[in-house]
Design an enzyme around this catalytic site. Sequence first.
Site, short mmCIF file in Angstrom:
data_model
loop_
_atom_site.label_atom_id
_atom_site.label_comp_id
_atom_site.label_asym_id
_atom_site.label_seq_id
_atom_site.Cartn_x
_atom_site.Cartn_y
_atom_site.Cartn_z
N ASN A 217 0.82 -1.21 0.00
CA ASN A 217 0.00 0.00 0.00
C ASN A 217 0.86 1.26 0.00
O ASN A 217 2.08 1.20 0.10
CB ASN A 217 -0.97 -0.02 1.19
CG ASN A 217 -2.29 0.66 0.88
OD1 ASN A 217 -2.34 1.63 0.13
ND2 ASN A 217 -3.35 0.14 1.47
N HIS B 114 22.27 2.17 12.64
CA HIS B 114 23.59 2.72 12.95
C HIS B 114 24.16 1.95 14.13
O HIS B 114 23.43 1.36 14.94
CB HIS B 114 23.50 4.21 13.25
CG HIS B 114 23.24 5.01 12.02
ND1 HIS B 114 24.21 5.28 11.08
CD2 HIS B 114 22.10 5.56 11.55
CE1 HIS B 114 23.68 5.97 10.10
NE2 HIS B 114 22.39 6.15 10.35
N THR C 75 10.62 -6.19 16.69
CA THR C 75 12.06 -6.21 16.99
C THR C 75 12.63 -7.63 17.01
O THR C 75 13.85 -7.79 17.06
CB THR C 75 12.32 -5.56 18.36
OG1 THR C 75 11.62 -6.31 19.37
CG2 THR C 75 11.85 -4.10 18.38
N LYS C 76 11.75 -8.64 17.03
CA LYS C 76 12.18 -10.05 17.09
C LYS C 76 11.39 -10.86 16.10
O LYS C 76 10.28 -10.48 15.70
CB LYS C 76 11.95 -10.61 18.50
CG LYS C 76 12.78 -9.94 19.57
CD LYS C 76 12.48 -10.53 20.94
CE LYS C 76 13.29 -9.79 21.99
NZ LYS C 76 12.90 -10.18 23.33
N LYS D 205 -2.31 -13.38 19.96
CA LYS D 205 -3.28 -14.41 19.59
C LYS D 205 -2.62 -15.41 18.64
O LYS D 205 -1.81 -15.04 17.82
CB LYS D 205 -4.49 -13.76 18.90
CG LYS D 205 -5.59 -14.70 18.54
CD LYS D 205 -6.78 -13.95 17.94
CE LYS D 205 -7.90 -14.93 17.63
NZ LYS D 205 -9.08 -14.25 17.09
#
Length: 185
Positions: free
Chosen positions: A87, A117, A165-166, A183
């Site tokens: 999108n 960085h 982040t994981k 869920k």
Amino acid sequence: METLLEKIKKVNEILKDDELFKEIHIAKGENEKLIAEMNNGYKTNEEKLKYLEKITGKSINKSVTVSLPFQTDFGKHISFGKNIFVNKEAIFVDLGGITIEDDVLIGPKVSLLTVNHILEPSKRRGLATGEIIIKKNAWIGAGSTVLAGVTIGENSVVAANSTVTKNVPNNVIVAGTPAKIIKKL
């Protein structure tokens, strides 16, 4: 001959004075004109895909739909599967590699960021990279950010405005910042 992506994947850090850093900026500069042209004015999906093939240097299946504007800082390290929808206002920072498998949905204003960085102050102008992989039939909700080195599992959903982040396993919904499983599907 080794590709730029292969060279990048072999190192943990790319420092600002590194020859690799210079090579990256040359390739980046070559694509900036194409990206600007693609985002200027109305384009049919066929025209957009032709631009994306030039930008990525790869063939793109006609079943892929990308809404404009679309931004990428590099472009050469994006791989699209089939039947993908991206999108408006998506940002792909792809130096570390972005692989999008078949049947993926990417909402508006999604950011896929394969570069960061370096935390150490003396190296801060350098780069660390990590590939992002979005597995088959995943859905990345509007305004979400996926960080370097993350894989989004098959059939999984990233809720709107989440920061991933994981790695996300298959068949789950994740939400929040940082994203957590809310869920199972």
